[in-house]
Scaffold this motif. Structure first.
Motif, short mmCIF file in Angstrom:
data_model
loop_
_atom_site.label_atom_id
_atom_site.label_comp_id
_atom_site.label_asym_id
_atom_site.label_seq_id
_atom_site.Cartn_x
_atom_site.Cartn_y
_atom_site.Cartn_z
N ALA A 1 0.84 -1.20 0.00
CA ALA A 1 0.00 0.00 0.00
C ALA A 1 0.87 1.25 0.00
N PRO A 2 0.45 2.30 -0.68
CA PRO A 2 1.29 3.51 -0.80
C PRO A 2 1.23 4.40 0.44
N TYR A 3 1.53 3.81 1.60
CA TYR A 3 1.53 4.57 2.84
C TYR A 3 2.80 4.26 3.62
N VAL A 4 3.32 5.26 4.29
CA VAL A 4 4.50 5.08 5.14
C VAL A 4 4.12 5.43 6.58
N LYS A 5 4.64 4.65 7.54
CA LYS A 5 4.34 4.90 8.95
C LYS A 5 5.41 5.80 9.54
N LYS A 6 4.96 6.80 10.31
CA LYS A 6 5.88 7.72 10.97
C LYS A 6 5.53 7.80 12.46
N THR A 7 6.55 7.99 13.29
CA THR A 7 6.35 8.16 14.72
C THR A 7 6.58 9.62 15.09
N LEU A 8 5.58 10.22 15.73
CA LEU A 8 5.64 11.63 16.13
C LEU A 8 5.63 11.73 17.65
N THR A 9 6.53 12.50 18.20
CA THR A 9 6.54 12.77 19.64
C THR A 9 6.17 14.23 19.84
N ILE A 10 5.00 14.45 20.46
CA ILE A 10 4.44 15.79 20.59
C ILE A 10 4.39 16.17 22.06
N VAL A 11 5.10 17.20 22.43
CA VAL A 11 5.09 17.69 23.82
C VAL A 11 4.07 18.81 23.91
N GLY A 12 2.95 18.55 24.56
CA GLY A 12 1.89 19.54 24.66
C GLY A 12 2.32 20.76 25.45
N ASP A 13 1.78 21.91 25.08
CA ASP A 13 2.04 23.12 25.85
C ASP A 13 0.86 23.37 26.77
N ALA A 14 0.76 24.59 27.30
CA ALA A 14 -0.26 24.87 28.31
C ALA A 14 -1.67 24.80 27.76
N VAL A 15 -1.85 24.85 26.44
CA VAL A 15 -3.21 24.83 25.89
C VAL A 15 -3.49 23.62 25.02
N GLY A 16 -2.57 22.70 24.88
CA GLY A 16 -2.88 21.49 24.14
C GLY A 16 -1.75 21.03 23.25
N TRP A 17 -2.13 20.23 22.21
CA TRP A 17 -1.12 19.64 21.32
C TRP A 17 -1.13 20.25 19.93
N GLY A 18 -2.24 20.86 19.53
CA GLY A 18 -2.25 21.59 18.27
C GLY A 18 -2.73 20.84 17.05
N PHE A 19 -3.75 20.00 17.20
CA PHE A 19 -4.30 19.34 16.01
C PHE A 19 -5.75 18.94 16.25
N VAL A 20 -6.41 18.61 15.15
CA VAL A 20 -7.81 18.20 15.20
C VAL A 20 -7.93 16.84 14.52
N VAL A 21 -8.66 15.92 15.15
CA VAL A 21 -8.88 14.59 14.60
C VAL A 21 -10.35 14.43 14.24
N ARG A 22 -10.61 13.68 13.19
CA ARG A 22 -11.98 13.48 12.76
C ARG A 22 -12.18 12.03 12.32
N GLY A 23 -13.43 11.61 12.29
CA GLY A 23 -13.79 10.30 11.74
C GLY A 23 -13.53 9.16 12.69
N GLY A 24 -13.34 7.99 12.09
CA GLY A 24 -13.10 6.80 12.89
C GLY A 24 -12.94 5.57 12.01
N ARG A 25 -12.09 4.65 12.47
CA ARG A 25 -11.88 3.34 11.83
C ARG A 25 -11.51 3.47 10.35
N PRO A 26 -10.45 4.17 9.99
CA PRO A 26 -9.48 4.87 10.85
C PRO A 26 -9.81 6.35 11.02
N CYS A 27 -9.26 6.95 12.07
CA CYS A 27 -9.35 8.40 12.25
C CYS A 27 -8.25 9.07 11.43
N HIS A 28 -8.49 10.31 11.07
CA HIS A 28 -7.47 11.04 10.32
C HIS A 28 -7.28 12.42 10.93
N ILE A 29 -6.16 13.04 10.57
CA ILE A 29 -5.87 14.40 11.04
C ILE A 29 -6.62 15.38 10.15
N GLN A 30 -7.53 16.11 10.77
CA GLN A 30 -8.38 17.05 10.02
C GLN A 30 -7.72 18.43 9.91
#
Length: 370
Positions: A286-315
């Motif tokens: 499949a034309p997909y590559v897996k990446k590992t992201l390490t996100i250190v949240g700040d005082a107001v969050g992590w900075g992204f929006v997720v949508r959907g399900g099975r699978p979820c995606h970054i909106q």
């Protein structure tokens, strides 16, 4: 746990010709909670003990019951039988508690009331002063190790810079303990810890993991889509330790929390060109590559929006937030959260994993190969 030991409710008990060490009878404990005003009634007492079971603090002595029953059943604290899971977060918290107790129990403690910019702060210390003390007491071997420990304590909200502007450094910067480990906490506080984290019901409504421009009176979120269009949507302002203390520019003051905009006003069109299934993502070649992201949240969050399900995606991704800095992009699919496989989950469940996890978020995402 210690109070129960002192009151002899936790003790060795014999049942069916077998002795179970350091255990208590559920029904007796419920009675004790009501007698000591820790719970107003039996139902609340059961809910409190179920919370402890859900957080792997207590368990049935034979693990035959996954829920807490108000009956003559034997339960035990996991710390009493060596089964308490010592995750990195728990270890840092316990280390912080141990250092705090050690510091407040000595006569010439480095913890003092100090003043900065005409404001007095309790339990303060200089960064270099703390490092000297850690080495002197044999808590660490060298200054580098002491700095790493100080940074871990700060990132877990145990200590912080008095005005929340700096990380931990070997310098004359002033810090204080943010957690007062000696404050008497009531068990009923456990039932209120997730009260502000209610999820909206719509399966199409994304959750926002960062509030931008957290100035007083600002109640807007920015939703960034692939065409770089900026869309401002109304949202509910969250309450937090930061806002209560009047400190809106915190480096770190409390674990990042989620904010859920009204469904009718925050339902942007999906950024996906077409639906993608788990089978398609995981199929060989499949034309997909897996990446590992390490996100250190700040005082107001992590900075992204997720949508959907099975699978979820970054909106959406805040271009100035922690997620963007870690390499997150829209249209990526969420493969795992903190080591938990989530391709088969919806965004509500994934949000719970994020909210109850550490401030440092480790996510595996699958990105389409250009």
């Amino acid at each position: 746990r210690l109070r129960l030991h002192d009151g002899k409710l936790v003790k060795d008990r014999r049942f069916h010709l077998r002795t179970y060490p350091n255990c208590f009878v559920a029904k007796e404990l419920t009675d004790w909670l009501i007698d000591r005003k820790e719970a107003p009634d039996r139902e609340t007492g059961i809910r409190l003990m179920q919370k402890l079971m859900d957080h792997y603090i207590i368990h049935h002595v034979c693990d035959e019951h996954s829920d807490y029953k108000d009956a003559k059943l034997l339960y035990r604290f996991r710390k009493d039988d060596g089964t308490f899971p010592l995750s990195k977060d728990v270890k840092v918290f316990m280390r912080g508690q141990s250092l705090y107790e050690k510091l407040v129990s000595v006569e010439e403690s480095i913890l003092k009331v100090r003043e900065e910019n005409s404001v007095k702060y309790q339990r303060t210390f200089l960064g270099s002063e703390m490092i000297d003390w850690l080495i002197q007491e044999g808590e660490v071997e060298n200054r580098q190790e002491a700095v790493e420990l100080g940074r871990a304590l700060l990132e877990h909200g145990i200590i912080q810079h008095v005005s929340n502007r700096h990380h931990f450094f070997d310098s004359d910067v002033l810090y204080h303990f943010w957690i007062n480990f000696r404050r008497r906490r009531r068990l009923t506080e456990l039932l209120n810890e997730n009260s502000s984290r209610a999820l909206c019901e719509s399966p199409d409504s994304p959750f926002c993991l960062r509030k931008l421009n957290p100035e007083p009176g600002n109640t807007s979120f920015l939703s960034v889509q692939t065409n770089k269009e900026i869309k401002v949507v109304s949202a509910v302002r969250r309450s937090s330790i930061t806002s209560l203390s009047g400190n809106s520019n915190a480096y770190y003051s409390a674990p990042p929390t989620l904010v859920f905009p009204p469904v009718a006003e925050c339902n942007p069109k999906s950024v996906l060109k077409r639906p993608v299934t788990n089978e398609e993502l995981l199929s060989p070649g499949a034309p997909y590559v897996k990446k590992t992201l390490t996100i250190v949240g700040d005082a107001v969050g992590w900075g992204f929006v997720v949508r959907g399900g099975r699978p979820c995606h970054i909106q959406a991704v805040d271009p100035g937030g922690p997620a963007a800095a870690a390499g997150m992009k829209v249209c990526q699919f969420v493969f795992s959260v903190n080591g938990v496989y989530v391709l088969h989950l919806d965004y509500q469940t994934i949000s719970s994993l994020i909210m109850t996890g550490p401030r440092t978020l480790v996510m595996e995402v699958m990105e389409a190969i250009e």
